[in-house]
Design an enzyme around this catalytic site. Structure first.
Site, PDB file in Angstrom:
ATOM      1  N   ARG A  22       0.805  -1.223   0.000  1.00 15.63           N
ATOM      2  CA  ARG A  22       0.000   0.000   0.000  1.00 15.63           C
ATOM      3  C   ARG A  22       0.843   1.282   0.000  1.00 15.63           C
ATOM      4  NH1 ARG A  22      -3.801  -1.272   4.856  1.00 15.63           N
ATOM      5  NH2 ARG A  22      -2.180  -2.813   5.267  1.00 15.63           N
ATOM      6  N   LYS A  29       9.021  -1.113   2.652  1.00 15.94           N
ATOM      7  CA  LYS A  29       8.282  -0.206   3.545  1.00 15.94           C
ATOM      8  C   LYS A  29       9.131   0.371   4.681  1.00 15.94           C
ATOM      9  CE  LYS A  29       4.725  -1.707   6.141  1.00 15.94           C
ATOM     10  NZ  LYS A  29       3.301  -1.936   6.485  1.00 15.94           N
ATOM     11  N   GLN A  80      13.243 -14.160   5.996  1.00 20.48           N
ATOM     12  CA  GLN A  80      12.018 -14.966   5.912  1.00 20.48           C
ATOM     13  C   GLN A  80      11.663 -15.005   4.424  1.00 20.48           C
ATOM     14  OE1 GLN A  80       8.443 -13.071   7.319  1.00 20.48           O
ATOM     15  NE2 GLN A  80       7.441 -14.998   7.839  1.00 20.48           N
ATOM     16  N   GLU A 160      -8.211 -12.598  15.537  1.00 18.67           N
ATOM     17  CA  GLU A 160      -8.007 -11.706  14.398  1.00 18.67           C
ATOM     18  C   GLU A 160      -9.351 -11.256  13.832  1.00 18.67           C
ATOM     19  OE1 GLU A 160      -4.902 -10.473  13.335  1.00 18.67           O
ATOM     20  OE2 GLU A 160      -4.550 -11.343  15.306  1.00 18.67           O
ATOM     21  N   ASN A 383      37.441  42.628   2.288  1.00 19.85           N
ATOM     22  CA  ASN A 383      36.170  42.942   1.630  1.00 19.85           C
ATOM     23  C   ASN A 383      36.176  42.283   0.251  1.00 19.85           C
ATOM     24  OD1 ASN A 383      33.668  44.923   1.743  1.00 19.85           O
ATOM     25  ND2 ASN A 383      34.493  44.869  -0.344  1.00 19.85           N
ATOM     26  N   ALA A 386      31.142  42.677  -4.832  1.00 17.60           N
ATOM     27  CA  ALA A 386      30.030  41.958  -5.466  1.00 17.60           C
ATOM     28  C   ALA A 386      30.497  41.260  -6.727  1.00 17.60           C
ATOM     29  CB  ALA A 386      28.914  42.950  -5.801  1.00 17.60           C
TER      30      ALA A 386
END
Ligand code: UD1
Ligand code: CA
Length: 464
Positions: A22, A29, A80, A160, A383, A386
């Site tokens: 899902r 998951k 598993q 269940e 300094n 820019a």
């Protein structure tokens, strides 16, 4: 949180073999992330706080990916092959479980289970008993129901959803799945499980019925907060738990005296430590390990990852800072990007659209606008005009730029590394500097300005 060892004899089995269909994702998951870390990582971290003598993790779907994502070398990984039920899953771990002692069963997709709640469960029992984490839910749909004996309230079985009769379906006490079982019984009972049920699965929950039949006492405990036992089955539930988790983190920060402009708009994905009088504006994200000193203020929409910031530094909005050390009284941003390997000393100013990478910048130096500073060592009181760019890359290798104390670099300068700008140098604006400069001199590297009088501007051609 302070945690005292409960029992270093405890075994823990974390079930993480399910596919998680899902989630609609190719990622297993338990590897989906909550607060930046895989779901399984949260469960392992909490499990470790109980000082178990082993943690077994049952993996199946995407098991290789799971192992790779969790490289801890003290975990016991058990595959598993087929997911034949929760009982079958725990059975795979059986060869690794001690003969005596107890096993705590946790779930890789129930990430917010809290240590205090787990200790409650452990304290509810002693070595001889079984203990179940149960919860009372208004809507118990889908969960196993806890069947108790009418008068004594003794737990008799877990039924269940698919096996439950109408009377059992009305029970609102549910099995969270988290349980503590003596290993001695697991060794006896698990091989006896049958899959003759609606789902043809080997249900772990059937051991509770077996225990009850033998007159073995089954204790129960409830979580402090119901959300602790909520599982993640889809992205919606994942998002809900993420918000619950973040709300908790925000509340912790508020309780520690941090000012959060909006506790609903902060994300902490790792550890965030704050000294006094820290203020954090909306929509900031903190990742990895972040430490903020006294009086630090973080503007809106900043992202800080693995950063230390010392006292009274201001980080203005929309700044992105990663793997960096920032000293006190600095001014950063807005729109600054500070990349890994950067160390800024006190009172450094890094302004808008300035990118700094792998560089050290000393006391009071300023780079306020539109610059790239990479692989550089910059002295005090410099300094940077820019648009200054350190040209650190020749297409194959990276080179260093050294700028000594009290240098003034005029705007729109390119410093082609490797290069050294010596103490007190002034660099004329628009220069492309390819050679080291002498101390205290003006260095210019640009064509001379000329003027052509009577210059006619081009005019637009018309089509005949
Ligand atoms: C299980 C419980 C139910 C409980 C609910 C709580 C059983 C039989 N039922 O039901 O009583 O209310 O959890 O959420 O235990 N898993 C494996 N291998 C398997 C099967 C499952 O590792 O072969 C893992 C899954 O990845 C999952 C967890 O075990 O993390 C629970 O499995 P799931 O199939 O979701 O159990 P439920 O049917 O929800
Ligand atoms: Ca489930």
């Amino acid at each position: 949180m302070k945690s005292t060892p409960i029992s270093n004899k405890l075994n823990i089995v974390i079930l993480a073999a399910g596919a998680g269909k899902r989630m609609q994702s190719t990622l297993p998951k338990v590897l989906h992330t909550l607060a930046g870390y895989p779901l399984l990582r949260h469960v392992i971290n909490t499990a470790r706080l109980l000082f178990p003598n082993k943690i077994c993790i049952v993996i199946g779907h995407g098991g290789g990916m799971v192992r790779e994502a969790i490289p801890d070398d003290d975990l016991i990984w058990i595959t598993q092959e087929q997911q034949l039920g929760t009982g079958h899953a725990v059975m795979q771990a059986l060869p690794h479980l001690d003969k005596v002692e107890q096993t705590l069963v946790l779930y890789g997709d129930v990430p917010l289970i809290n240590i205090v709640t787990l200790k409650k469960l452990i304290h509810a029992t002693n070595n001889k008993q079984c203990a179940l984490m149960t919860a009372i839910l208004l809507d118990a749909t889908g969960y196993g129901r806890i069947v108790r004996e009418m008068k004594s309230k003794t737990i008799m079985a877990i039924v269940e959803q698919k096996e439950a009769n109408s009377e059992q379906l009305a029970i609102c006490e549910i099995n969270t799945g988290i349980m503590l079982l003596p290993n001695q019984y697991l060794h006896e009972w698990l091989p006896k499980l049958k899959n003759s049920n609606a789902q043809e699965e080997y249900y772990l929950t059937d051991v509770i019925g077996m225990a009850a039949k033998l007159g073995i006492e089954i204790a129960s405990a409830q979580p402090i907060n119901t959300w602790e036992v909520m599982g993640v089955n889809n992205k919606r539930q994942l998002a809900e738990l993420e918000r619950i988790y973040q709300k908790g983190r925000a509340n912790e920060l508020l309780e520690q005296g941090v000012k959060l402009i909006d506790p609903d708009r902060i994300d902490v994905r790792g550890s965030l430590s704050c000294e006094s009088d820290v203020e954090i504006d909306a929509n900031c994200i903190f990742e990895g390990t972040v430490a903020l000193g006294k009086g630090v203020k973080i503007g809106a929409n900043c992202i800080l990852k693995n950063v230390t910031v010392a006292a009274d530094t201001l980080i203005h909005p929309y700044s992105l800072i990663e793997d960096a050390e920032i000293a006190d009284n600095c001014r950063i941003g807005p729109y600054a990007r500070i990349r890994p390997g950067t160390r800024l000393s006190s009172k450094v100013h890094i302004g808008n659209f300035v990118e700094v990478k792998n560089s050290q910048i000393a006391l009071g130096t300023k780079a306020n606008h539109l610059s790239y500073i990479g692989d550089s060592i910059i002295g005090k009181g410099v300094n940077i005009g820019a648009g200054t760019i350190t040209c650190n890359y020749d297409g194959a290798n990276k080179y260093q730029t050294i700028i000594e104390d009290d240098v003034f670099v005029g705007s729109d300068t390119q410093l082609v590394a490797p290069v050294r700008i010596s103490k007190g140098s002034t660099i004329g604006a628009g220069s492309t500097i390819t050679k080291d400069t002498p101390e205290n001199a003006l260095t210019l590297a640009r064509s001379k300005q000329i003027s052509i009088s009577g210059w006619k501007r081009p005019t637009k051609r018309t089509n005949k």
